[in-house]
Design an enzyme around this catalytic site. Sequence first.
Site, short mmCIF file in Angstrom:
data_model
loop_
_atom_site.label_atom_id
_atom_site.label_comp_id
_atom_site.label_asym_id
_atom_site.label_seq_id
_atom_site.Cartn_x
_atom_site.Cartn_y
_atom_site.Cartn_z
N GLU A 1 -0.37 26.29 3.04
CA GLU A 1 0.79 26.42 2.16
C GLU A 1 0.66 27.52 1.12
O GLU A 1 1.65 27.94 0.54
CB GLU A 1 1.03 25.10 1.43
CG GLU A 1 1.11 23.89 2.31
CD GLU A 1 1.17 22.61 1.49
OE1 GLU A 1 1.88 22.59 0.46
OE2 GLU A 1 0.50 21.63 1.87
N ASP B 1 3.72 11.05 6.20
CA ASP B 1 2.36 11.60 6.10
C ASP B 1 1.74 11.12 4.81
O ASP B 1 2.42 10.98 3.79
CB ASP B 1 2.36 13.13 6.20
CG ASP B 1 3.23 13.81 5.16
OD1 ASP B 1 2.67 14.23 4.12
OD2 ASP B 1 4.44 13.94 5.38
#
Length: 254
Positions: free
Chosen positions: A150, A58
């Site tokens: 997150e 990613d």
Amino acid sequence: MAQTKKSKVTSRSLLSLLILAVLGVLAWWLYNRNVPKFARYPEFGIDIPYNFSIHGIDVSKYQKDIDWAEVKAMNVDNIQIGFTFIKATEGLGNVDGYFKQNWHDAKKAEVVRGAYHFFYATKSGKIQAENFINTVQLETGDLPPVLDVEQAYGVSVDKVKQRVKEFLDTIHEYYGVMPIIYTNVDFYNQYLKNDFDDYPLWVAHYLQKDKPRITREWTFWQHSESGHINGIANRVDFNVFNGDSSEFMKLLIE
């Protein structure tokens, strides 16, 4: 007669021990079959769980310019990049400066691509979803959209859940596919567990050599944040897909 009974008892005991031994070996085999097997790959600069067949990375603006043809071409003992998640948007209106270039070039290099949004729990989930929708045009063969959540930034659990659901519902309605949730194990357990267990999970966990420390099923695993690959100057996150090629194809947008 007493001797016969004693022999029968002994036979039963031996049979029981044999059954326990077989069950023990079977349990050991099942456990070890599901535990990732790591090996050091100097070319990638990290240990990689090689008993997965589909590997990916990613990226975002932090990787800067990427030569996607070089990324695609790198192959070490059949470890090759099969997919990438590319950062598209962040918050209410930010767009990653390298998204457009990465999105185009990954497709051209025939690397399966997906786009993700970095989420702010302090902001409206619906408006953040609209930022993503205005930026990302998904095509056949792409991975589903990803919500990267997150941190709570001090927001309550209930409020986090509400805004995350707003985002996911808006994305699901617009693209017609179920989005993927990216997060780490602790955040999932504290803020999302039970309410979002039906969504595909991309879980980050790389502090110890083991499968992700989470009880629910997962689809992708980010196992390292410090890999190296040809075509990218900076370090990059490495991931694996939890399944075979046929299961991977079923996940892609039709």
